[in-house]
Write a protein that holds these residues in place. Sequence first.
Motif, PDB file in Angstrom:
ATOM      1  N   GLU A 100       1.027  24.057   8.025  1.00 37.56           N
ATOM      2  CA  GLU A 100       0.944  22.626   8.622  1.00 37.56           C
ATOM      3  C   GLU A 100       0.282  22.959   9.842  1.00 37.56           C
ATOM      4  O   GLU A 100      -0.732  22.070  10.417  1.00 37.56           O
ATOM      5  N   LEU A 145      -3.409  23.596   9.587  1.00 39.77           N
ATOM      6  CA  LEU A 145      -3.958  22.340   9.339  1.00 39.77           C
ATOM      7  C   LEU A 145      -4.402  21.681  10.562  1.00 39.77           C
ATOM      8  O   LEU A 145      -5.376  21.284  10.760  1.00 39.77           O
ATOM      9  N   ARG A 146      -3.517  21.542  11.294  1.00 38.13           N
ATOM     10  CA  ARG A 146      -3.547  20.752  12.792  1.00 38.13           C
ATOM     11  C   ARG A 146      -4.773  21.638  13.422  1.00 38.13           C
ATOM     12  O   ARG A 146      -5.411  20.948  14.099  1.00 38.13           O
ATOM     13  N   GLU A 147      -4.444  22.816  13.733  1.00 36.96           N
ATOM     14  CA  GLU A 147      -5.441  23.618  14.588  1.00 36.96           C
ATOM     15  C   GLU A 147      -7.106  23.450  13.964  1.00 36.96           C
ATOM     16  O   GLU A 147      -7.818  23.154  14.702  1.00 36.96           O
ATOM     17  N   THR A 148      -6.921  23.725  12.592  1.00 33.98           N
ATOM     18  CA  THR A 148      -8.393  23.199  11.990  1.00 33.98           C
ATOM     19  C   THR A 148      -9.093  21.979  12.175  1.00 33.98           C
ATOM     20  O   THR A 148     -10.238  21.604  12.514  1.00 33.98           O
ATOM     21  N   GLN A 149      -8.114  20.708  12.090  1.00 31.73           N
ATOM     22  CA  GLN A 149      -8.422  19.427  12.568  1.00 31.73           C
ATOM     23  C   GLN A 149      -9.010  19.284  13.749  1.00 31.73           C
ATOM     24  O   GLN A 149      -9.985  18.804  14.099  1.00 31.73           O
ATOM     25  N   GLU A 150      -8.254  20.051  14.759  1.00 32.40           N
ATOM     26  CA  GLU A 150      -8.711  19.894  16.087  1.00 32.40           C
ATOM     27  C   GLU A 150     -10.119  20.640  16.433  1.00 32.40           C
ATOM     28  O   GLU A 150     -10.918  20.354  17.060  1.00 32.40           O
ATOM     29  N   VAL A 169     -12.510  20.962  14.218  1.00 32.12           N
ATOM     30  CA  VAL A 169     -13.664  20.225  13.960  1.00 32.12           C
ATOM     31  C   VAL A 169     -13.667  18.895  14.332  1.00 32.12           C
ATOM     32  O   VAL A 169     -14.667  18.021  13.534  1.00 32.12           O
ATOM     33  N   ASP A 170     -12.679  18.386  15.231  1.00 34.09           N
ATOM     34  CA  ASP A 170     -13.062  16.955  15.745  1.00 34.09           C
ATOM     35  C   ASP A 170     -14.010  16.941  16.574  1.00 34.09           C
ATOM     36  O   ASP A 170     -14.148  17.529  17.842  1.00 34.09           O
ATOM     37  N   SER A 210     -15.006  13.985  17.883  1.00 36.22           N
ATOM     38  CA  SER A 210     -15.099  12.638  18.504  1.00 36.22           C
ATOM     39  C   SER A 210     -15.089  12.656  19.950  1.00 36.22           C
ATOM     40  O   SER A 210     -15.422  11.604  20.723  1.00 36.22           O
TER      41      SER A 210
END
Length: 51
Positions: free
Chosen positions: A31, A34-39, A41-42, A44
Motif C-alpha cells: 500500500e 502504491l501511494r509513492e508510485t501514484q505520487e 507519476v502524478d 497534475s
Amino acid sequence: MSTSTDDDMPIYHRLVIEQGDVVTQVRQTAEELLRETQEAVDFSRPRIPTA
C-alpha cells in the motif's frame, strides 16, 4: 479429510507468533509503495525539486 478454518487457525496463530504477521507487513508495504508510485507519476501539479 475435513479442512475447516478452525483447524487452520492454531497453526496460523503459532506462525504469526514465531515469524511475525508477514501477510500484514507485505500488505502495508504494498500500500505504501502504491501511494509513492501514484505520487511519482502524478503530473497534475508542478513539483519543486528538493536539493
